[in-house]
Design a protein around this motif. Sequence first.
Motif, short mmCIF file in Angstrom:
data_model
loop_
_atom_site.label_atom_id
_atom_site.label_comp_id
_atom_site.label_asym_id
_atom_site.label_seq_id
_atom_site.Cartn_x
_atom_site.Cartn_y
_atom_site.Cartn_z
N SER A 105 0.80 -1.22 0.00
CA SER A 105 0.00 0.00 0.00
C SER A 105 0.84 1.27 0.00
CB SER A 105 -0.96 0.00 1.20
OG SER A 105 -0.23 -0.17 2.39
N SER A 106 2.09 1.19 0.39
CA SER A 106 2.94 2.39 0.38
C SER A 106 3.52 2.68 -1.00
CB SER A 106 4.07 2.24 1.39
OG SER A 106 4.91 1.16 1.02
N LEU A 107 3.32 1.76 -1.93
CA LEU A 107 3.84 1.92 -3.29
C LEU A 107 2.97 2.90 -4.07
CD1 LEU A 107 6.15 0.62 -4.94
CD2 LEU A 107 4.51 -1.04 -5.75
N LYS A 108 3.61 3.79 -4.81
CA LYS A 108 2.87 4.75 -5.63
C LYS A 108 2.27 4.05 -6.84
CE LYS A 108 5.95 8.53 -4.40
NZ LYS A 108 6.98 9.43 -4.88
N LYS A 109 1.15 4.55 -7.31
CA LYS A 109 0.45 3.97 -8.46
C LYS A 109 1.35 3.95 -9.70
CE LYS A 109 -3.32 2.61 -10.66
NZ LYS A 109 -3.85 1.27 -10.52
N ASN A 110 2.10 5.02 -9.93
CA ASN A 110 2.99 5.07 -11.10
C ASN A 110 4.08 4.01 -11.02
OD1 ASN A 110 1.58 7.22 -12.14
ND2 ASN A 110 3.02 8.76 -11.41
N ASP A 111 4.60 3.78 -9.81
CA ASP A 111 5.63 2.76 -9.64
C ASP A 111 5.07 1.37 -9.89
OD1 ASP A 111 7.42 4.77 -9.07
OD2 ASP A 111 7.39 4.44 -6.89
N ALA A 112 3.87 1.10 -9.36
CA ALA A 112 3.24 -0.20 -9.58
C ALA A 112 2.94 -0.41 -11.06
CB ALA A 112 1.96 -0.31 -8.75
N THR A 113 2.55 0.65 -11.75
CA THR A 113 2.29 0.56 -13.18
C THR A 113 3.57 0.24 -13.94
OG1 THR A 113 0.45 2.11 -12.99
CG2 THR A 113 1.40 1.83 -15.18
N SER A 114 4.67 0.87 -13.58
CA SER A 114 5.96 0.58 -14.21
C SER A 114 6.37 -0.87 -13.98
CB SER A 114 7.05 1.50 -13.67
OG SER A 114 6.80 2.83 -13.99
N MET A 115 6.14 -1.36 -12.79
CA MET A 115 6.48 -2.75 -12.47
C MET A 115 5.63 -3.72 -13.30
SD MET A 115 6.66 -2.20 -8.39
CE MET A 115 7.74 -3.41 -7.67
N ALA A 116 4.34 -3.44 -13.39
CA ALA A 116 3.43 -4.30 -14.16
C ALA A 116 3.80 -4.29 -15.64
CB ALA A 116 1.99 -3.86 -13.95
N LYS A 117 4.11 -3.12 -16.17
CA LYS A 117 4.51 -3.03 -17.58
C LYS A 117 5.78 -3.83 -17.84
CE LYS A 117 2.44 1.36 -18.85
NZ LYS A 117 2.68 2.76 -19.23
N TYR A 118 6.73 -3.74 -16.93
CA TYR A 118 7.97 -4.51 -17.09
C TYR A 118 7.67 -6.00 -17.09
CZ TYR A 118 12.05 -7.15 -15.77
OH TYR A 118 13.02 -8.12 -15.72
N ILE A 119 6.88 -6.46 -16.14
CA ILE A 119 6.59 -7.89 -16.03
C ILE A 119 5.88 -8.37 -17.30
CG2 ILE A 119 5.22 -9.61 -14.80
CD1 ILE A 119 5.77 -7.91 -12.23
N LEU A 120 4.89 -7.63 -17.78
CA LEU A 120 4.15 -8.05 -18.96
C LEU A 120 4.98 -7.94 -20.24
CD1 LEU A 120 0.59 -6.68 -18.19
CD2 LEU A 120 1.55 -8.96 -17.76
N SER A 121 6.02 -7.12 -20.22
CA SER A 121 6.87 -7.00 -21.41
C SER A 121 7.80 -8.20 -21.57
CB SER A 121 7.69 -5.71 -21.33
OG SER A 121 8.71 -5.84 -20.35
N LEU A 122 7.85 -9.07 -20.58
CA LEU A 122 8.75 -10.23 -20.63
C LEU A 122 8.24 -11.36 -21.50
CD1 LEU A 122 9.71 -10.38 -16.85
CD2 LEU A 122 11.13 -9.55 -18.73
N LYS A 123 7.00 -11.27 -21.95
CA LYS A 123 6.43 -12.35 -22.77
C LYS A 123 7.26 -12.55 -24.02
CE LYS A 123 2.17 -14.03 -24.74
NZ LYS A 123 0.74 -13.77 -24.93
#
Length: 124
Positions: A105-123
């Motif tokens: 919950s302390s993570l910023k929305k922009n940071d979580a979005t960057s993390m999700a984009k990175y993970i999904l880019s690994l396909k």
Amino acid sequence: MKLKYLLFGLALVSLTSFSNDNAYKNYTKITKKSNVIYQTSEGEKLIAKSDCIGCHKLDKKLIGPSYLDIAKKYPLNDKNVAYLSGKIIKGGSGVWGSIPMSAHSSLKKNDATSMAKYILSLKK
């Protein structure tokens, strides 16, 4: 004695001025190429700094699924990025098994979005 040090210094300077510095130039060229090849994304940096590596690995299931398995399950699009960034912040359970993912919950929305984009880019 001072004259010996002066002559030694001059000899050292003159010898190094004739050295071939191509090795240094090649090293810097390789380094520049390496920076391009191994450039890390913001999401990858954020994951490396966080506690994600305690439960997830790139290519193997640990406590949670591997990043590659997540990327295989969810195509890279805005809907899935928003869904996964929400899961990263709020946590959740039931999708990958009975062990819940803790909330960040302390993570910023922009940071979580960057993390999700990175993970999904690994396909692959």
